[in-house]
Scaffold this motif. Structure first.
Motif: not given
Length: 139
Positions: A75-85
């Protein structure tokens, strides 16, 4: 969970197969639509989980993991990717300094609104295919 002792009828199997086919058609539509708009299916699910969280429009990382049925680090990795976008942002939790809240950005809100409208329209078209099966009574 214990199975019903009554055997399924041919109509029951057909109803299950029709429902399963409807679910898969909807998921395929969703995957293709979301990818066509530059997001992954998981990112769309994240945005929807945040906007649709009961009683508020944000969630903690633990709540995100639970809602998406992911491990905390995934979930943290998913949030990181969404945050970078630019789709989500992390902010301090209002009551727990050890935690953060994840919420949609304006771009995330816009993307979710567009995609969810398309999903709602598809669900309306598929209403019959996605209706829960009616079980026949064994004779």
């Amino acid at each position: 969970m214990q199975a019903d002792s009554k055997p399924l009828t041919k109509a029951d199997f057909e109803a299950l197969a029709r429902f399963r086919f409807g679910i898969r058609r909807y998921l395929r539509f969703s995957e293709q639509t979301v990818r066509g708009h530059g997001l992954t299916p998981q990112q769309y699910q994240l945005l929807l989980a945040l906007k649709g969280f009961p009683g508020r429009e944000w969630a903690t990382m633990s709540e995100v993991a639970e809602r998406l049925q992911l491990r905390h680090h995934s979930a943290g990795e998913l949030v990181n990717r969404a945050q970078s976008q630019g789709l989500v942002q992390r902010l301090p939790h209002p009551e727990d300094a050890r935690s953060v809240r994840v919420e949609l950005t304006e771009d995330g809100q816009d993307a979710l609104a567009r995609l969810s409208s398309l999903h709602r329209d598809e669900l309306r078209r598929m209403e019959e295919a996605l209706a829960l099966p009616h079980w026949s009574e064994p004779s």
